[in-house]
Write an enzyme that holds these catalytic residues in place. Structure first.
Site, PDB file in Angstrom:
ATOM      1  N   LYS A 118       0.701  -0.506  -0.056  1.00  0.00           N
ATOM      2  CA  LYS A 118       0.115  -0.119  -0.076  1.00  0.00           C
ATOM      3  C   LYS A 118       0.994   1.474  -0.104  1.00  0.00           C
ATOM      4  CE  LYS A 118      -3.931  -1.727   1.878  1.00  0.00           C
ATOM      5  NZ  LYS A 118      -5.261  -1.475   1.312  1.00  0.00           N
ATOM      6  N   ASN A 163     -11.993  -8.346   3.500  1.00  0.00           N
ATOM      7  CA  ASN A 163     -11.112  -7.830   4.026  1.00  0.00           C
ATOM      8  C   ASN A 163     -12.071  -6.547   3.777  1.00  0.00           C
ATOM      9  OD1 ASN A 163      -9.459  -4.553   2.506  1.00  0.00           O
ATOM     10  ND2 ASN A 163      -9.872  -6.693   1.382  1.00  0.00           N
ATOM     11  N   PHE A 167      -8.605   1.549   3.713  1.00  0.00           N
ATOM     12  CA  PHE A 167      -7.452   2.217   2.870  1.00  0.00           C
ATOM     13  C   PHE A 167      -6.709   3.090   3.531  1.00  0.00           C
ATOM     14  CE2 PHE A 167     -11.243   1.822  -0.163  1.00  0.00           C
ATOM     15  CZ  PHE A 167     -10.755   1.015  -0.860  1.00  0.00           C
ATOM     16  N   ASN A 205      -2.243   2.729  -7.567  1.00  0.00           N
ATOM     17  CA  ASN A 205      -3.764   2.752  -7.411  1.00  0.00           C
ATOM     18  C   ASN A 205      -3.878   4.225  -6.110  1.00  0.00           C
ATOM     19  OD1 ASN A 205      -6.096   2.762  -6.230  1.00  0.00           O
ATOM     20  ND2 ASN A 205      -6.070   0.485  -7.183  1.00  0.00           N
ATOM     21  N   SER A 240     -16.451   1.373  -5.174  1.00  0.00           N
ATOM     22  CA  SER A 240     -16.805   1.587  -3.846  1.00  0.00           C
ATOM     23  C   SER A 240     -18.528   0.978  -4.719  1.00  0.00           C
ATOM     24  CB  SER A 240     -16.428   2.858  -3.566  1.00  0.00           C
ATOM     25  OG  SER A 240     -17.510   3.254  -2.315  1.00  0.00           O
ATOM     26  N   ASN A 242     -20.566   2.151  -2.475  1.00  0.00           N
ATOM     27  CA  ASN A 242     -21.521   2.822  -2.970  1.00  0.00           C
ATOM     28  C   ASN A 242     -21.775   3.552  -3.602  1.00  0.00           C
ATOM     29  OD1 ASN A 242     -21.550   2.339   0.164  1.00  0.00           O
ATOM     30  ND2 ASN A 242     -19.396   3.814  -0.224  1.00  0.00           N
ATOM     31  N   THR A 243     -21.146   3.721  -5.006  1.00  0.00           N
ATOM     32  CA  THR A 243     -21.427   4.405  -5.916  1.00  0.00           C
ATOM     33  C   THR A 243     -20.911   3.664  -7.007  1.00  0.00           C
ATOM     34  OG1 THR A 243     -19.250   5.577  -4.964  1.00  0.00           O
ATOM     35  CG2 THR A 243     -20.869   6.844  -6.070  1.00  0.00           C
ATOM     36  N   LYS A 280     -10.008   0.916 -12.459  1.00  0.00           N
ATOM     37  CA  LYS A 280     -10.421   0.592 -11.480  1.00  0.00           C
ATOM     38  C   LYS A 280     -12.502  -0.221 -11.236  1.00  0.00           C
ATOM     39  CE  LYS A 280      -9.190  -3.437  -7.899  1.00  0.00           C
ATOM     40  NZ  LYS A 280      -7.957  -3.754  -7.086  1.00  0.00           N
ATOM     41  N   SER A 308     -11.023  -7.221 -11.886  1.00  0.00           N
ATOM     42  CA  SER A 308     -12.218  -6.026 -10.971  1.00  0.00           C
ATOM     43  C   SER A 308     -11.555  -6.074  -9.732  1.00  0.00           C
ATOM     44  CB  SER A 308     -13.590  -6.446 -11.057  1.00  0.00           C
ATOM     45  OG  SER A 308     -13.214  -7.973  -9.887  1.00  0.00           O
ATOM     46  N   ASN A 309     -12.400  -5.312  -8.529  1.00  0.00           N
ATOM     47  CA  ASN A 309     -11.523  -5.110  -7.376  1.00  0.00           C
ATOM     48  C   ASN A 309     -12.405  -6.622  -6.293  1.00  0.00           C
ATOM     49  OD1 ASN A 309     -10.968  -4.185  -4.795  1.00  0.00           O
ATOM     50  ND2 ASN A 309     -13.485  -2.544  -4.671  1.00  0.00           N
TER      51      ASN A 309
HETATM   52  C1  FMN Z   1      -6.082  -7.571   1.854  1.00  0.00           C
HETATM   53  C2  FMN Z   1      -6.612  -6.729   0.608  1.00  0.00           C
HETATM   54  C3  FMN Z   1      -6.120  -5.623   0.458  1.00  0.00           C
HETATM   55  C4  FMN Z   1      -6.690  -4.039  -0.650  1.00  0.00           C
HETATM   56  N1  FMN Z   1      -6.535  -3.431  -0.887  1.00  0.00           N
HETATM   57  C5  FMN Z   1      -6.185  -2.292  -2.084  1.00  0.00           C
HETATM   58  C6  FMN Z   1      -6.835  -1.406  -1.673  1.00  0.00           C
HETATM   59  O1  FMN Z   1      -6.292  -0.374  -1.356  1.00  0.00           O
HETATM   60  N2  FMN Z   1      -7.157  -0.796  -3.238  1.00  0.00           N
HETATM   61  C7  FMN Z   1      -7.100  -1.480  -4.632  1.00  0.00           C
HETATM   62  O2  FMN Z   1      -7.885  -0.751  -5.702  1.00  0.00           O
HETATM   63  N3  FMN Z   1      -7.531  -2.796  -4.480  1.00  0.00           N
HETATM   64  C8  FMN Z   1      -7.415  -3.406  -3.215  1.00  0.00           C
HETATM   65  N4  FMN Z   1      -7.830  -4.952  -3.047  1.00  0.00           N
HETATM   66  C9  FMN Z   1      -8.362  -5.890  -3.872  1.00  0.00           C
HETATM   67  C10 FMN Z   1      -7.404  -6.522  -4.992  1.00  0.00           C
HETATM   68  O3  FMN Z   1      -5.994  -5.445  -5.669  1.00  0.00           O
HETATM   69  C11 FMN Z   1      -7.384  -7.393  -6.296  1.00  0.00           C
HETATM   70  O4  FMN Z   1      -7.999  -6.621  -6.578  1.00  0.00           O
HETATM   71  C12 FMN Z   1      -8.349  -8.096  -5.332  1.00  0.00           C
HETATM   72  O5  FMN Z   1      -8.217  -9.110  -4.176  1.00  0.00           O
HETATM   73  C13 FMN Z   1      -9.089  -9.325  -6.554  1.00  0.00           C
HETATM   74  O6  FMN Z   1      -7.755 -10.220  -7.107  1.00  0.00           O
HETATM   75  P1  FMN Z   1      -7.293 -11.538  -5.819  1.00  0.00           P
HETATM   76  O7  FMN Z   1      -8.747 -12.675  -6.148  1.00  0.00           O
HETATM   77  O8  FMN Z   1      -6.475 -11.846  -6.627  1.00  0.00           O
HETATM   78  O9  FMN Z   1      -7.369 -11.659  -4.642  1.00  0.00           O
HETATM   79  C14 FMN Z   1      -7.559  -5.448  -2.256  1.00  0.00           C
HETATM   80  C15 FMN Z   1      -7.449  -6.675  -1.970  1.00  0.00           C
HETATM   81  C16 FMN Z   1      -7.276  -7.688  -0.031  1.00  0.00           C
HETATM   82  C17 FMN Z   1      -6.993  -8.704  -0.078  1.00  0.00           C
HETATM   83  C1  NAG Z   2     -12.868  -2.113  -3.364  1.00  0.00           C
HETATM   84  O1  NAG Z   2     -14.537  -2.920  -3.299  1.00  0.00           O
HETATM   85  C2  NAG Z   2     -14.712  -2.990  -1.413  1.00  0.00           C
HETATM   86  C3  NAG Z   2     -15.477  -3.897  -1.355  1.00  0.00           C
HETATM   87  O2  NAG Z   2     -16.001  -4.922  -2.102  1.00  0.00           O
HETATM   88  C4  NAG Z   2     -14.688  -1.522  -0.945  1.00  0.00           C
HETATM   89  O3  NAG Z   2     -15.071  -1.496   0.497  1.00  0.00           O
HETATM   90  C5  NAG Z   2     -13.219  -0.745  -1.480  1.00  0.00           C
HETATM   91  O4  NAG Z   2     -13.889   0.619  -1.858  1.00  0.00           O
HETATM   92  C6  NAG Z   2     -13.501  -1.310  -3.246  1.00  0.00           C
HETATM   93  N1  NAG Z   2     -12.292  -0.626  -3.593  1.00  0.00           N
HETATM   94  C7  NAG Z   2     -11.618   0.374  -3.647  1.00  0.00           C
HETATM   95  C8  NAG Z   2     -10.512   0.305  -4.545  1.00  0.00           C
HETATM   96  O5  NAG Z   2     -12.923   1.300  -4.180  1.00  0.00           O
HETATM   97  C1  NAG Z   3      -9.389   3.892  -2.226  1.00  0.00           C
HETATM   98  C2  NAG Z   3     -10.944   4.413  -2.759  1.00  0.00           C
HETATM   99  O1  NAG Z   3     -10.388   5.861  -2.782  1.00  0.00           O
HETATM  100  N1  NAG Z   3     -11.836   4.329  -2.600  1.00  0.00           N
HETATM  101  C3  NAG Z   3     -12.576   4.889  -3.599  1.00  0.00           C
HETATM  102  C4  NAG Z   3     -13.122   4.753  -4.565  1.00  0.00           C
HETATM  103  O2  NAG Z   3     -14.398   5.744  -5.571  1.00  0.00           O
HETATM  104  C5  NAG Z   3     -15.065   5.772  -4.750  1.00  0.00           C
HETATM  105  C6  NAG Z   3     -15.917   6.831  -5.588  1.00  0.00           C
HETATM  106  O3  NAG Z   3     -15.689   6.089  -7.023  1.00  0.00           O
HETATM  107  C7  NAG Z   3     -14.560   6.505  -3.792  1.00  0.00           C
HETATM  108  O4  NAG Z   3     -15.966   6.497  -2.757  1.00  0.00           O
HETATM  109  C8  NAG Z   3     -13.484   5.344  -2.931  1.00  0.00           C
HETATM  110  O5  NAG Z   3     -13.366   6.547  -1.259  1.00  0.00           O
END
Ligand code: FMN
Ligand code: NAG
Ligand code: NAG
Ligand code: NAG
Ligand code: NAG
Ligand code: NAG
Length: 464
Positions: A118, A163, A167, A205, A240, A242-243, A280, A308-309
């Site tokens: 991170k 998780n 952030f 990111n 997110s 929410n949006t 993303k 995806s996320n």
């Molecule tokens: C512990 C953890 C923390 C993560 N933190 C972030 C993050 O800070 N920002 C983000 O865009 N995605 C974050 N992700 C999402 C991953 O980048 C990835 O999109 C997601 O885990 C799906 O891939 P995987 O199935 O290979 O884990 C996180 C995932 C995990 C498990």
């Molecule tokens: C990814 O998805 C999780 C819930 O599935 C959400 O809490 C998080 O804000 C999302 N990640 C990013 C970078 O927005």
């Molecule tokens: C990590 C982060 O900043 N996530 C943001 C992703 O985007 C939405 C809105 O598009 C924000 O609400 C999240 O905080």
């Protein structure tokens, strides 16, 4: 002190290697643990320095998981990779793995997803493991602590994590100074890769602070200005929960404002080398929402999309007792959702916009499935968490085996899938041409019909 920790560690190795009884949850302090981890490098020098070694997959990584809670295990892993004592992938990438992204060659298609490093502490340790793309972050402008612990849960029975980190970030200034410290002293290729390695890319990111308003794009614009000169790729999330919905006109406008704001900030960067901008997205979007996102992307100069996320869904076949914890689910159970979203988006975006597949990838076969669905590159997080430092090497080796069986290269598979599955420019052109050729009264009719349709769509959507 040393003797005591070694006393704890040795029997633990023996147990997990030979008898497979669970390792007892010994409360070892993190500091002690890292010391042992590093010392054992000496004991196992030959195996340890080679990322392919089974010792990582079957000993170190399970040990980290069993002895420490999820978050501490993660921290220790980052510290070891940061220390420079992490293992290395000693093998040059097979020619079949060569990939191309935005006209640039990368040596293999396996990247590390955001959230592991991170704060940009272990970038080189991670590249040394063989990843061609290392994505740090999410990084927020100001430091923030994230949610209270526990906020990461391991679901080993499901090969998944949940998780709700929220952030945590050290903030722009701190991460920027780490990136600056990486700049080689005699580096004079101002146009070269920010990874400072051939065939690799460094991505940042970008995140938003918790207290920033949902509509504000300032945090992302600040991220582009801060990290643009030090990265090959910047990632902006619209994931997110929410949006997620670009429900109705208002959210579509929000997305348009966000995307045009960040692309403008990128285009105005003074450096000669401008980073690519990728979005993303969440896997939990409906088809209608994905189609709308695709339309907005096509209208801006966004360069690609990561799909995806994590997911907020919980498939019914999860078995682990912690499966109902709040948060994003990642790993094997996520794959079906990510792949479905990827396929829908591929169908709605022209071939010039590459997609990066992420979600539940832990083998070469998984990676190939993504390529066949139209991904140009893949990313891994949870698979790496479970398998440890050798995960990338293993996925690449498996991928070479799979490709050899089919007599293809990664590039062949991607090119075929992308050209077959993407939005055909002809379909779009014909559509536009029909509209342009139509006589004015017909055009008026078409415009009114479209307006009506979008109105109906809004009524059709549940309130945001
Ligand atoms: C512990 C953890 C923390 C993560 N933190 C972030 C993050 O800070 N920002 C983000 O865009 N995605 C974050 N992700 C999402 C991953 O980048 C990835 O999109 C997601 O885990 C799906 O891939 P995987 O199935 O290979 O884990 C996180 C995932 C995990 C498990
Ligand atoms: C990814 O998805 C999780 C819930 O599935 C959400 O809490 C998080 O804000 C999302 N990640 C990013 C970078 O927005
Ligand atoms: C990590 C982060 O900043 N996530 C943001 C992703 O985007 C939405 C809105 O598009 C924000 O609400 C999240 O905080
Ligand atoms: C970097 O790229 C720019 C524009 O393409 C070019 O003018 C410049 O000479 C390049 N610099 C180096 C060091 O290659
Ligand atoms: C494309 O962008 C322009 C201006 O940025 C905007 O007016 C228009 O509505 C957009 N069209 C679509 C289909 O998003
Ligand atoms: C569920 O999570 C909590 C909090 O991290 C942990 O204490 C507990 O051991 C977990 N349950 C299982 C069965 O792993």
């Amino acid at each position: 002190m040393l003797r005591r920790t070694q006393g704890v560690i040795r029997p633990a190795f023996a147990r997990s290697l030979f008898t497979r009884t669970p390792v007892p949850r010994t409360p070892i302090r993190t500091g002690l643990y890292s010391t042992v981890f590093v010392l054992s490098a000496g004991l196992f020098a030959i195996y340890y320095l080679d990322a392919r070694s089974a010792i990582h997959r079957y000993v170190f990584t399970p040990l980290l998981r069993h002895t420490l809670d999820a978050e501490t295990g993660h921290k220790v892993a980052v510290q070891v990779l940061k220390s420079g004592l992490g293992p290395r992938d000693p093998v040059e990438d097979d020619a079949r793995l060569k990939s191309e992204l935005w006209g640039q060659e990368i040596s293999n298609p396996v990247g590390l997803a955001a959230g592991f490093d991170k704060n940009g502490e272990a970038i080189d340790g991670l590249f040394n493991l063989g990843f061609s793309w290392v994505e740090i972050g999410s990084v927020t402008p100001k430091p923030q602590p994230g949610n209270p612990r526990p906020r990461v849960f391991h679901l080993p029975d499901d090969s998944a994590f949940i998780n709700r980190y929220g952030f945590p970030s050290e903030g722009h200034a701190s991460v920027l100074s780490r990136l600056r410290a990486r700049i080689p002293r005699f580096f004079d290729d101002e146009n070269g890769s920010a990874a400072f390695r051939p065939g690799a890319m460094l991505a940042v990111n970008l995140g938003k602070n918790k207290e920033s308003s949902v509509e504000s794009i300032d945090d992302f614009v600040a991220g582009v200005r801060t990290f643009g000169p030090h990265s090959d790729v910047l990632v902006v999330n619209v994931s997110s929960p929410n949006t997620p919905g670009l429900r109705g006109l208002q959210n579509r406008e929000l997305l348009e404002t966000l995307l045009s704001g960040v692309t403008q900030a990128r285009d105005q960067l003074p450096s000669p080398r401008k980073p690519k901008l990728v979005l993303k997205i969440a896997p939990d979007l409906t088809e209608t929402q994905l189609i709308e996102i695709a339309a907005v992307i096509e209208n801006t100069s966004i360069d690609g999309v990561i799909v995806s996320n994590t997911t907020t869904q919980r498939p019914s076949d999860l078995v682990h007792p912690n499966k109902s914890e709040t948060g994003g689910l990642s790993g094997a159970p996520l794959k079906q959702y990510s792949l479905a979203a990827l396929r829908t988006l591929r169908k709605n975006l022209p071939a010039r916009i590459p997609l990066i597949g992420c979600g539940g990838i832990s083998t070469g076969a998984d990676a190939l499935e993504y390529a066949k669905s139209g991904a140009t590159l893949v990313q891994v997080y949870t698979g790496f968490g479970y398998d440890g430092v050798g995960a990338c090497r293993r996925i690449k080796d498996q991928l070479v085996d799979e490709l050899e069986k089919e007599g293809l290269t990664w590039g062949d598979v991607v090119q075929k899938a992308v050209s077959e599955l993407s939005l055909s420019p002809r379909a779009r052109d014909i559509d536009e041409k029909l509209k342009a050729d139509a006589d004015p009264s017909l055009q008026q009719l078409i415009a009114e019909a479209e307006e009506l349709k979008s109105l109906l769509d809004q009524f059709g959507e549940p309130p945001a």
